[in-house]
Design a protein around this motif. Structure first.
Motif, PDB file in Angstrom:
ATOM      1  N   ALA A 167      36.556  24.724  38.906  1.00 13.14           N
ATOM      2  CA  ALA A 167      37.998  24.452  38.948  1.00 13.14           C
ATOM      3  C   ALA A 167      38.787  25.728  38.682  1.00 13.14           C
ATOM      4  N   ARG A 168      38.324  26.535  37.729  1.00 17.18           N
ATOM      5  CA  ARG A 168      39.015  27.803  37.429  1.00 17.18           C
ATOM      6  C   ARG A 168      38.964  28.748  38.614  1.00 17.18           C
ATOM      7  N   VAL A 169      37.801  28.821  39.254  1.00 16.31           N
ATOM      8  CA  VAL A 169      37.658  29.716  40.409  1.00 16.31           C
ATOM      9  C   VAL A 169      38.544  29.259  41.558  1.00 16.31           C
ATOM     10  N   ASN A 170      38.504  27.963  41.863  1.00 17.63           N
ATOM     11  CA  ASN A 170      39.273  27.449  42.993  1.00 17.63           C
ATOM     12  C   ASN A 170      40.770  27.467  42.727  1.00 17.63           C
ATOM     13  N   MET A 194      43.429  31.116  46.762  1.00 17.81           N
ATOM     14  CA  MET A 194      42.332  31.663  45.958  1.00 17.81           C
ATOM     15  C   MET A 194      41.838  32.969  46.565  1.00 17.81           C
ATOM     16  N   THR A 195      41.762  34.005  45.753  1.00 17.34           N
ATOM     17  CA  THR A 195      41.202  35.286  46.170  1.00 17.34           C
ATOM     18  C   THR A 195      39.830  35.456  45.528  1.00 17.34           C
ATOM     19  N   LEU A 196      38.849  35.799  46.350  1.00 18.44           N
ATOM     20  CA  LEU A 196      37.478  35.944  45.867  1.00 18.44           C
ATOM     21  C   LEU A 196      36.984  37.357  46.161  1.00 18.44           C
ATOM     22  N   SER A 197      36.580  38.062  45.118  1.00 19.76           N
ATOM     23  CA  SER A 197      36.038  39.409  45.250  1.00 19.76           C
ATOM     24  C   SER A 197      34.606  39.439  44.741  1.00 19.76           C
ATOM     25  N   VAL A 198      33.759  40.206  45.406  1.00 18.99           N
ATOM     26  CA  VAL A 198      32.369  40.373  44.991  1.00 18.99           C
ATOM     27  C   VAL A 198      32.099  41.854  44.782  1.00 18.99           C
ATOM     28  N   ALA A 225      44.376  37.860  40.133  1.00 18.70           N
ATOM     29  CA  ALA A 225      44.423  36.830  39.097  1.00 18.70           C
ATOM     30  C   ALA A 225      43.185  35.937  39.208  1.00 18.70           C
ATOM     31  N   GLY A 226      42.652  35.556  38.083  1.00 18.32           N
ATOM     32  CA  GLY A 226      41.458  34.724  38.075  1.00 18.32           C
ATOM     33  C   GLY A 226      40.499  35.200  37.014  1.00 18.32           C
ATOM     34  N   ILE A 227      39.254  34.745  37.073  1.00 17.71           N
ATOM     35  CA  ILE A 227      38.267  35.126  36.072  1.00 17.71           C
ATOM     36  C   ILE A 227      37.338  36.188  36.631  1.00 17.71           C
ATOM     37  N   THR A 228      36.815  37.017  35.730  1.00 18.71           N
ATOM     38  CA  THR A 228      35.837  38.035  36.103  1.00 18.71           C
ATOM     39  C   THR A 228      34.486  37.619  35.546  1.00 18.71           C
ATOM     40  N   VAL A 229      33.482  37.603  36.409  1.00 17.12           N
ATOM     41  CA  VAL A 229      32.175  37.053  36.060  1.00 17.12           C
ATOM     42  C   VAL A 229      31.080  38.083  36.332  1.00 17.12           C
ATOM     43  N   ALA A 230      30.218  38.287  35.349  1.00 17.02           N
ATOM     44  CA  ALA A 230      29.012  39.095  35.530  1.00 17.02           C
ATOM     45  C   ALA A 230      27.828  38.139  35.632  1.00 17.02           C
ATOM     46  N   THR A 231      27.005  38.304  36.660  1.00 17.73           N
ATOM     47  CA  THR A 231      25.830  37.452  36.805  1.00 17.73           C
ATOM     48  C   THR A 231      24.614  38.154  36.214  1.00 17.73           C
ATOM     49  N   SER A 232      23.859  37.431  35.425  1.00 16.23           N
ATOM     50  CA  SER A 232      22.669  37.994  34.781  1.00 16.23           C
ATOM     51  C   SER A 232      21.774  36.859  34.326  1.00 16.23           C
ATOM     52  N   ARG A 233      20.474  37.054  34.431  1.00 11.16           N
ATOM     53  CA  ARG A 233      19.560  36.022  33.953  1.00 11.16           C
ATOM     54  C   ARG A 233      19.618  35.895  32.440  1.00 11.16           C
ATOM     55  N   HIS A 234      20.292  36.812  31.789  1.00  8.40           N
ATOM     56  CA  HIS A 234      20.457  36.762  30.339  1.00  8.40           C
ATOM     57  C   HIS A 234      21.853  36.278  29.949  1.00  8.40           C
ATOM     58  N   VAL A 243      34.548  35.345  51.153  1.00  8.47           N
ATOM     59  CA  VAL A 243      34.893  36.422  50.226  1.00  8.47           C
ATOM     60  C   VAL A 243      35.987  37.271  50.856  1.00  8.47           C
ATOM     61  N   ASP A 244      36.986  37.626  50.072  1.00  7.82           N
ATOM     62  CA  ASP A 244      38.091  38.443  50.581  1.00  7.82           C
ATOM     63  C   ASP A 244      37.799  39.931  50.467  1.00  7.82           C
ATOM     64  N   HIS A 245      37.203  40.327  49.342  1.00  7.09           N
ATOM     65  CA  HIS A 245      36.965  41.750  49.089  1.00  7.09           C
ATOM     66  C   HIS A 245      35.521  41.956  48.635  1.00  7.09           C
ATOM     67  N   LEU A 246      34.810  42.850  49.322  1.00  7.15           N
ATOM     68  CA  LEU A 246      33.453  43.238  48.936  1.00  7.15           C
ATOM     69  C   LEU A 246      33.550  44.676  48.443  1.00  7.15           C
ATOM     70  N   ILE A 247      33.327  44.869  47.150  1.00 13.02           N
ATOM     71  CA  ILE A 247      33.549  46.166  46.517  1.00 13.02           C
ATOM     72  C   ILE A 247      32.225  46.765  46.082  1.00 13.02           C
ATOM     73  N   VAL A 248      31.983  48.020  46.486  1.00  9.89           N
ATOM     74  CA  VAL A 248      30.772  48.744  46.105  1.00  9.89           C
ATOM     75  C   VAL A 248      31.121  49.646  44.925  1.00  9.89           C
ATOM     76  N   PHE A 249      30.440  49.434  43.790  1.00 10.23           N
ATOM     77  CA  PHE A 249      30.694  50.289  42.631  1.00 10.23           C
ATOM     78  C   PHE A 249      29.500  51.218  42.408  1.00 10.23           C
ATOM     79  N   PRO A 250      29.736  52.412  41.878  1.00 11.55           N
ATOM     80  CA  PRO A 250      28.664  53.410  41.772  1.00 11.55           C
ATOM     81  C   PRO A 250      27.621  53.086  40.714  1.00 11.55           C
ATOM     82  N   ASP A 251      26.360  53.269  41.094  1.00  8.09           N
ATOM     83  CA  ASP A 251      25.223  53.219  40.165  1.00  8.09           C
ATOM     84  C   ASP A 251      24.325  54.388  40.534  1.00  8.09           C
TER      85      ASP A 251
END
Length: 303
Positions: free
Chosen positions: A207-210, A1-5, A184-193, A37-45
């Motif tokens: 199960a999908r993540v693992n 399992m590869t986990l990126s944040v 490979a895997g799912i891409t998830v956006a976290t939001s209170r909405h 976590v395997d990869h911690l990625i900083v994206f521009p804002d």
């Protein structure tokens, strides 16, 4: 399992000073370490950045990810690292000692220079940097952590090996590029909405993540992901708190202060899911590092 944040370059926008910003990034690094976590990625804002932006965030996180015995050798003195003494220890297993086998000791190093003929210059626990050949199965660039098998120290005999390393890598990518290059895997956006994570839905998600891994994105203080993505109709943008009238502690949020409702974002770079992982939050605000702990704890749970 590869986990990126994925975290935005504006993640320290509410910090009162460099010391507090460094401490916040230390908690983010701790969360990444705790949940492997395997990869911690900083994206521009860029629109959300204040005095301290993406370069500061990337530098401090790279420093935190560097094995302690290499930090001084790799980083020296830099303005961004003025307060790294407040960073909590990560205590990553591979940085607390070498694994010894009949074929030599296993350690890790940092690539400081990429040269011709598939050779790189590496700083490791040896007294001086060494030039090593890169195996075809290993992809490197400047700053990459690599596993090194040392079979002799006098004379030096060492080689780069294709062995998984504990800890996380840090990189900077545009959000769209990060999703396009996601493992490979799912891409998830976290939001209170987003859609609420319920006990009935959690087993399937975990199960999908693992099984296949995941790339999980978080927002910034006062700027949820819909706002960062430029969604003018997002509740975050419609109810943005005037941060000049309240203390920084009250505006550090990955969303906004309105009641939660499921919203289909008008601007979506390609996430598979939008999830609310703290559906009954008792505080009006949830810090980005708190959201990381809560979300990763849920989505990486095993049977």
């Amino acid at each position: 399992m590869t986990l990126s944040v994925l975290i935005p370059s504006s993640v320290v926008r509410e910090a009162e000073d460099k010391r507090e910003a460094t401490r916040k990034l230390g908690y983010i690094a701790r969360s990444a370490t705790v949940f492997r976590v395997d990869h911690l990625i900083v994206f521009p804002d860029r629109g959300g950045e204040r005095r301290l932006g993406g370069e500061f965030v990337e530098t401090v996180l790279r420093y935190a990810a560097t094995p302690p015995h290499l930090r001084k050798k790799i980083w020296g003195r830099r303005d961004e690292l003025e307060y790294v003494g407040v960073l909590p220890p990560l205590r990553v297993s591979s940085t607390t000692g070498s694994e010894s086998t009949d074929s030599g000791s296993l350690t890790q190093g940092i690539v400081t220079e990429v040269g011709p003929d598939d050779r790189v210059r590496v700083n490791c626990e040896l007294q001086h940097p060494v030039s090593l050949h890169v195996p075809e199965s290993v992809s490197v660039r400047e700053g990459t952590r690599v596993a090194i098998r040392i079979s002799s120290r006098e004379p030096v005999r060492a080689r780069i090996v294709d062995t998984p390393l504990s800890g996380f890598d840090v990189s900077c990518l545009d959000l769209v590029d990060a999703l396009e290059h996601a493992a490979a895997g799912i891409t998830v956006a976290t939001s209170r909405h987003g859609d609420t994570v319920t006990t009935g839905r959690l087993p399937e998600l975990a199960a999908r993540v693992n099984r296949a891994g995941a790339t999980i994105a978080f927002g910034a203080p006062g700027r949820g992901l819909p706002v960062i993505l430029g969604d003018d109709n997002a509740p975050d943008s419609q109810t943005q708190t005037d941060e000049k009238t309240v203390s920084p502690a009250n505006v550090d949020t990955t969303g906004d202060n309105t009641a939660s409702e499921v919203v289909e974002p008008n601007v979506d770079p390609g996430f598979d899911l939008w999830l609310n992982t703290i559906p009954q939050q008792g505080s009006e605000v949830v810090r980005t590092e708190e959201a990381m702990f809560a979300s990763l704890a849920l989505l990486t749970i095993t049977e």
